[in-house]
Every structure is written in structure tokens, then in C-alpha cells.
Write a protein that holds these residues in place. Structure first.
Motif, PDB file in Angstrom:
ATOM      1  N   GLU A  14       0.868  -1.188   0.000  1.00 32.64           N
ATOM      2  CA  GLU A  14       0.000   0.000   0.000  1.00 32.64           C
ATOM      3  C   GLU A  14       0.895   1.226   0.000  1.00 32.64           C
ATOM      4  N   THR A  15       0.649   2.147  -0.916  1.00 30.41           N
ATOM      5  CA  THR A  15       1.415   3.389  -0.981  1.00 30.41           C
ATOM      6  C   THR A  15       0.675   4.466  -0.196  1.00 30.41           C
ATOM      7  N   PRO A  17       0.902   8.608   1.042  1.00 29.96           N
ATOM      8  CA  PRO A  17       1.590   9.895   0.894  1.00 29.96           C
ATOM      9  C   PRO A  17       2.339  10.247   2.180  1.00 29.96           C
ATOM     10  N   PHE A  18       3.489  10.880   2.031  1.00 27.29           N
ATOM     11  CA  PHE A  18       4.318  11.197   3.193  1.00 27.29           C
ATOM     12  C   PHE A  18       3.581  12.052   4.221  1.00 27.29           C
ATOM     13  N   VAL A  38       4.413   1.678   1.886  1.00 29.54           N
ATOM     14  CA  VAL A  38       5.511   2.392   1.234  1.00 29.54           C
ATOM     15  C   VAL A  38       5.163   3.864   1.267  1.00 29.54           C
ATOM     16  N   LEU A  39       6.077   4.681   1.797  1.00 31.77           N
ATOM     17  CA  LEU A  39       5.855   6.122   1.837  1.00 31.77           C
ATOM     18  C   LEU A  39       6.214   6.720   0.488  1.00 31.77           C
ATOM     19  N   ASP A  40       5.316   7.548  -0.020  1.00 37.70           N
ATOM     20  CA  ASP A  40       5.517   8.224  -1.295  1.00 37.70           C
ATOM     21  C   ASP A  40       5.860   9.684  -1.000  1.00 37.70           C
ATOM     22  N   PHE A  41       7.084  10.072  -1.306  1.00 38.24           N
ATOM     23  CA  PHE A  41       7.542  11.432  -1.047  1.00 38.24           C
ATOM     24  C   PHE A  41       7.163  12.392  -2.176  1.00 38.24           C
ATOM     25  N   GLY A  42       6.646  11.867  -3.291  1.00 35.18           N
ATOM     26  CA  GLY A  42       6.379  12.689  -4.448  1.00 35.18           C
ATOM     27  C   GLY A  42       4.978  13.234  -4.563  1.00 35.18           C
ATOM     28  N   ARG A  43       4.092  12.860  -3.690  1.00 33.41           N
ATOM     29  CA  ARG A  43       2.702  13.330  -3.791  1.00 33.41           C
ATOM     30  C   ARG A  43       2.538  14.697  -3.192  1.00 33.41           C
TER      31      ARG A  43
END
Length: 43
Positions: A14-15, A17-18, A38-43
Motif C-alpha cells: 500500500e502506498t 503519501p508522506f 511504502v511512503l511516497d515522497f512525491g505526492r
């Protein structure tokens, strides 16, 4: 490794957002996460 090579293993990912990291960690602590986050740093 053989199972993975034959495609018999599926990862549950599961992604998140940071900016929701605190909620994600709270869910992990409560045992409410199946698989991996999984942390998404791009959102």
C-alpha cells in the motif's frame, strides 16, 4: 525463491503519501496493515 520465480508469491503493498505518515504508523501499531506500507515522497 522458487515460489517467487514461478510467480506464486504476491506482495501486498500500500502506498501512503508522506503527509499521512503519522496515520500510517498508528495503523501499523494497531496491527491494521496487511502487507507493507511504502511512503511516497512525491505526492
Amino acid at each position: 525463491m522458487d515460489f517467487a520465480a514461478r510467480g506464486l508469491v504476491a506482495a501486498t503493498v500500500e502506498t501512503v503519501p508522506f503527509d499521512q505518515v503519522n496515520e500510517a504508523l498508528a495503523r501499523l501499531r494497531r496491527g491494521e496493515v496487511l502487507g507493507r506500507l511504502v511512503l511516497d515522497f512525491g505526492r
